[in-house]
Design a protein around this motif. Structure first.
Motif, PDB file in Angstrom:
ATOM      1  N   UNK A 173     -76.633 -16.577 -18.596  1.00 34.83           N
ATOM      2  CA  UNK A 173     -75.329 -16.162 -19.110  1.00 34.83           C
ATOM      3  C   UNK A 173     -74.531 -17.437 -19.313  1.00 34.83           C
ATOM      4  N   UNK A 174     -74.180 -17.719 -20.571  1.00 36.14           N
ATOM      5  CA  UNK A 174     -73.571 -19.006 -20.893  1.00 36.14           C
ATOM      6  C   UNK A 174     -72.297 -18.818 -21.694  1.00 36.14           C
ATOM      7  N   UNK A 175     -71.220 -19.447 -21.234  1.00 37.27           N
ATOM      8  CA  UNK A 175     -69.922 -19.370 -21.898  1.00 37.27           C
ATOM      9  C   UNK A 175     -69.686 -20.638 -22.700  1.00 37.27           C
ATOM     10  N   UNK A 176     -69.327 -20.461 -23.973  1.00 33.56           N
ATOM     11  CA  UNK A 176     -69.178 -21.605 -24.881  1.00 33.56           C
ATOM     12  C   UNK A 176     -67.809 -21.612 -25.532  1.00 33.56           C
ATOM     13  N   UNK A 177     -67.337 -22.815 -25.862  1.00 34.26           N
ATOM     14  CA  UNK A 177     -66.144 -22.974 -26.667  1.00 34.26           C
ATOM     15  C   UNK A 177     -66.419 -22.704 -28.131  1.00 34.26           C
ATOM     16  N   UNK A 178     -65.363 -22.648 -28.925  1.00 37.91           N
ATOM     17  CA  UNK A 178     -65.471 -22.193 -30.308  1.00 37.91           C
ATOM     18  C   UNK A 178     -66.109 -23.204 -31.251  1.00 37.91           C
ATOM     19  N   UNK A 179     -66.138 -24.480 -30.895  1.00 37.98           N
ATOM     20  CA  UNK A 179     -66.713 -25.472 -31.812  1.00 37.98           C
ATOM     21  C   UNK A 179     -68.207 -25.278 -32.010  1.00 37.98           C
TER      22      UNK A 179
END
Length: 344
Positions: A173-179
């Motif tokens: 489960x990985x949370x990423x920024x919008x870039x």
């Protein structure tokens, strides 16, 4: 005096291309040659990448074989599906480093399922810290830079899998920024949609990076590997925090897990295992070519839990490209790259 290495960057108006240029500006052996774009050709680079002050007056040229010819290295930061034709037009005397997905997957069926269209083939995979990839990358003329999610997910769980500490049934489960979604305008990435919001997407094994993570982990495990990958979009510009877990083998303790990671990454310049009890945070790796890791054991659930963070634009893309450039040209692998992040 040693001659400069001339590097062209195709797709210089995008996030990945801009980050490649930022890092190359600090590289003591590099001379930046052509900077090219698609629809933004003809625009000054400074209008689109104002933070790149030394290059602000450069005019973006069209991405053509003629423009890219004559360079020692060409870095491609192009949309998926566009790299093959460009690379085919460049001779073997040019090192080509692709930041896109075109040449990452070795299985044509996986490419067809997750990307569609014709499979362009597979190049040496640009994750030096994985298995024996470093030896493969030395003197390579074509290199596929890994995806950002596969970079952090792979490095976060590979030591446990390689050491037999877990079953090959991995949950990410990985949370990423919008870039990570690129610079093109998309309604769901507007500030009013993202601020104050977190959301899951590509749920149920449909994200394009899933087969790449599986492919990587099969290099350290003799047998099938199952990966359940759920990506999250969170309100920050850059960075990924991945929580990776798997069932424990019998008798494995938290000390066993930490020792395995400490041994695996003891000599790696860009992978840092934090002291016991200290957990990774994305701001610590912003702008740095590093992965920060921590690992422990959930005794109640009998699962290993590892957490890793990466800047998706640096170690997750552009930093990996520069790291691979160094290896391909026989340079010090760390040249032009920093392990120092920007915080807060």
């Amino acid at each position: 005096m040693t001659s400069a290495i001339r590097v062209a960057v195709a797709g210089a108006s995008g996030y990945a291309g801009g980050e490649v240029l930022r890092l190359l500006l600090a590289h003591p052996r590099v001379e930046i040659g052509a900077v090219t774009a698609g629809s933004n050709a003809g625009e000054p680079l400074g209008a689109l990448q104002p933070h790149l002050l030394p290059l602000a007056d450069r005019i973006l040229e069209a991405t053509t074989p003629e423009t890219l010819a004559g360079h020692d290295v060409v870095v491609l930061a192009l949309p998926h599906g566009q790299s093959g034709a460009v690379a085919d037009a460049l001779g073997d005397d040019t090192v080509v480093i692709d930041c896109g997905a075109d040449f990452r997957l070795s299985d044509p069926a996986a490419w067809a399922r997750f990307y569609g269209g014709e499979h362009a083939g597979a190049w040496p995979y640009g994750l030096p810290e994985l298995a024996d990839q470093r030896s493969v990358l030395r003197a390579a003329r074509r290199i596929a830079v890994p995806g950002c999610y596969p970079t952090v997910s792979t490095l976060t769980i590979a030591p446990a899998l390689a050491a037999g500490l877990i079953a090959p049934d991995i949950t990410v489960v990985a949370a990423s920024g919008t870039s990570g979604a690129g610079r093109a305008v998309k309604p769901h990435l507007m500030g009013s949609e993202v601020m104050g919001n977190a959301s899951a997407y590509a749920v149920g094994g449909t994200h394009r990076h899933t087969p790449e993570i599986v492919q990587n982990l099969q290099l350290v495990h003799d047998g099938a590997v199952a990966v359940s990958f759920t990506p999250l979009l969170v309100p920050m510009a850059r960075g990924i925090l991945a929580t990776v877990s798997a069932p424990l083998a019998a008798g494995v303790t938290a000390d066993d897990a930490y020792a395995a990671y400490d041994k695996a990454y003891a000599d790696e310049p860009f992978v840092h295992l934090l002291p016991p009890g200290q957990w990774p945070q994305t701001q610590s790796v912003t702008g740095a070519n590093t992965v920060h890791l921590q690992v422990t054991v959930d005794e109640t659930a009998r699962r290993l839990v590892a957490v890793g963070v990466v800047d998706n634009l640096t170690k997750g893309t552009a930093g990996a490209a520069v790291q691979c450039l160094n290896l391909a040209l026989g340079l010090d692998e760390t040249l032009g790259l920093t392990t120092v992040g920007v915080a807060p």
